[in-house]
Design an enzyme around this catalytic site. Sequence first.
Site, PDB file in Angstrom:
ATOM      1  N   HIS A  80      59.133  47.140  21.698  1.00 35.70           N
ATOM      2  CA  HIS A  80      58.855  48.579  21.633  1.00 35.70           C
ATOM      3  C   HIS A  80      57.527  48.911  22.297  1.00 35.70           C
ATOM      4  CE1 HIS A  80      55.894  48.933  18.262  1.00 35.70           C
ATOM      5  NE2 HIS A  80      56.491  47.884  17.745  1.00 35.70           N
ATOM      6  N   GLU A 213      60.023  53.065  17.841  1.00 37.03           N
ATOM      7  CA  GLU A 213      60.217  52.019  16.832  1.00 37.03           C
ATOM      8  C   GLU A 213      59.478  52.373  15.565  1.00 37.03           C
ATOM      9  OE1 GLU A 213      59.456  48.165  14.657  1.00 37.03           O
ATOM     10  OE2 GLU A 213      58.017  49.620  15.390  1.00 37.03           O
ATOM     11  N   GLU A 214      58.247  52.890  15.739  1.00 34.60           N
ATOM     12  CA  GLU A 214      57.367  53.136  14.587  1.00 34.60           C
ATOM     13  C   GLU A 214      57.851  54.279  13.706  1.00 34.60           C
ATOM     14  OE1 GLU A 214      55.268  51.019  13.828  1.00 34.60           O
ATOM     15  OE2 GLU A 214      54.375  50.101  15.600  1.00 34.60           O
ATOM     16  N   ASP A 236      57.879  41.325  18.854  1.00 37.79           N
ATOM     17  CA  ASP A 236      57.032  42.322  18.196  1.00 37.79           C
ATOM     18  C   ASP A 236      55.805  41.617  17.619  1.00 37.79           C
ATOM     19  OD1 ASP A 236      56.174  44.720  17.037  1.00 37.79           O
ATOM     20  OD2 ASP A 236      58.157  45.239  16.268  1.00 37.79           O
TER      21      ASP A 236
END
Lengths: 361, 360
Positions: A80, A213-214, A236
């Site tokens: 991401h 993603e967050e 990640d």
Amino acid sequence: MNTKKDHLIHLPALTDEIIKLLENLSNTAGVSGNENAVRAIVRDEIIGFVDALHTDALGNLIALKKAKIENPLKVLIAAHMDEVGFMLVEKESDGIFRFKVIGGIDERALPGKPVQIGKNQKPGVIGACPVHLSTREERERILAVDSLRIDTGPGTSDIQPGEYGTFATKFMRMGPSICGKALDNRIGVATLIQLIKYCPESIELIAAFTVQEEIGLRGAKVVAFHYEPDVAFVIDCTPANDQPAWDESENTRYKTKLNQGPAIYTSDGRTMYDYRLIRYLTSICEDYAIPYQIRQPGPGGTDAGAIHLSKSGIPTAAISVPGRYAHTAAMIVRIADWEKHFQLMTAALAHIHADVLKADR
Amino acid sequence: MEEKTKIKEFLCEIISLSGISGYETPVTNAIATTWEPLVDEVRVSKIGNLYGIKRGSPSKDGKTKRIMLAVHMDGIGMVVAKVSGELLYFAPIGGFDPRILPGQCVTIHSQKGEFPGVIVQLAPNLLSESYEGKPVPLDQLVIDTGLDEQTVKAIFQVGDIVSYANLPQELPSDCIAGHSLDNRASVAAVTQCLVELQHFHHQWDVYAVGTTQEETAFLGGATSPFDIQPDLAIAIDVTFAKGPGADGWRTVALESGVSIGYGANLHPMLFNEMKQLCEQLDIPYTLSPQPLMSGTDADPIQITGAGVPTILLSIPLRYMHTPVEIISIKDVMRTGHLMAEFIARLTPDFIEKIKWEDEQ
């Protein structure tokens, strides 16, 4: 198990050039929903190395590398691009804005920090009440985000609500470590940029630089649906809470440890990871004598949470670089852990074969 | 180069340096270098006060009066209290709110050199209690240097000084954000006063004084007037600017000009003189009521020796004692200009002419 490792490949080192690329990526702003500046860097880096490049409806950047064989294994690697940050939501007075947090930032990490706002990273600060003007009782409570403001100084009429902001911390080296505001997950982004260059001709690579993603793994969800890979790897960062406890009792809940190499997931808050891929990865580590660790099962998650649920299901693994203080102004990572992670992923990509998934599940 | 730009550059230089109370040397040296061409003599006292002396034109009786401009050079910071594995625990130097600390970039000044670090709060399960929804107390916050345990043990020791590492940010409208603007903004104002005095004729000797340890024990404010024995003193410091988290009678607006102190620590007749001068010169000013102690160098200066008539000038500053303080260069320039004009008007009999209200 059969990993089809006829011969071991030469593992690449993490060069100063790659660290320099990470520095640029970490200093760039790319809050969830506004990953443009990061995407532009990635595109420039990979454009000469891929067969196709596509930005989808959400802003995911997907690079394809075709195989030189019939019916190749379709391998997705996702990293991401987005980071946690802020959005200005209301102009309260000249240069002073209410803001909301985007992604999982502990409110206690906010006050007293330099920040940067908007595309041109204009300076601002999150101030705090002078200690002289607050009471002891007030200081025993947290400074909630609703009581804080971003202050860009008087005379900043060109800054408007809706603009994004990040902490202003500049990337730095600290002996064996690196520190930056967005190592989570620009490390993964920098790694994936390199992996594209080391991709074998026997597979079709879908390199996905994902968005959002967050804020709920949203970018990865649509990528997995659209490209329908046979297997997926997510790269990640993950917390290393391996410091000693306050009372010097044994720290049993450390998630991962620094200096122990890449962290392979078995389960987290979102995913029971595919054990065939876990075994594949650990066997690669053993064959190449790459140190690795199993991330302690527990809460948290990666893009795998969205990817493995896609369509009729996608066998998925996640491998993270352990790091401290993610989602604050300054995350710290050991360079050696990142290098071992990069080497594990390079070797895993070099040897991946459909047989890995032949075992029962 | 425009004077304002020069002062801004100087201010950015001195807020990029460490000068924690008791360890002011890096900033003292930088100020001394800038003052040197502006004064007749530069001296450092035995406890570290910086004296820049600019002589006035000699009077007929050979007795020249002295005005002291006292500006503290020191800033708040931290000190290593315990080396624990690869982590450093620390204690405060000066007063601040620990809630601003997690995530701050700092510099640790060890005998082996300067090293970067980050102040962090550990995971809830590593603290004495989880502190869910509460601030983690200062004694459980730590500094992570990114170095391994062995290296940490070899480099750091209890007593090493810790300073903020964030660099100045230039904001629009001539505002600056950074750490230690309390009180380097006032250092810049005194410097601007010295620059302007190059073009003024003045009869009094001017003692520009960079004081030490204001944030801890008023060491410089207590000792420099003893050395100098001034006839009149101005303390220059910062005051609370209105902004998020700061409102009420103790605050003034940012960019509102010089704030002139009024109260027991300050001489009321000199307050009047300053106020009238602001009116005359059209310099924006505000009144800063100080009902008890002003909490500045003015407090010890006033009671030194047989007593010193003292004035307090303050520059509005947001977010005091955080690393993201904000000031306006306009207010710095105004404060410097006001002092230069005041000094140029001082006659040898100025003090004799100052009368208390009931003596007039």
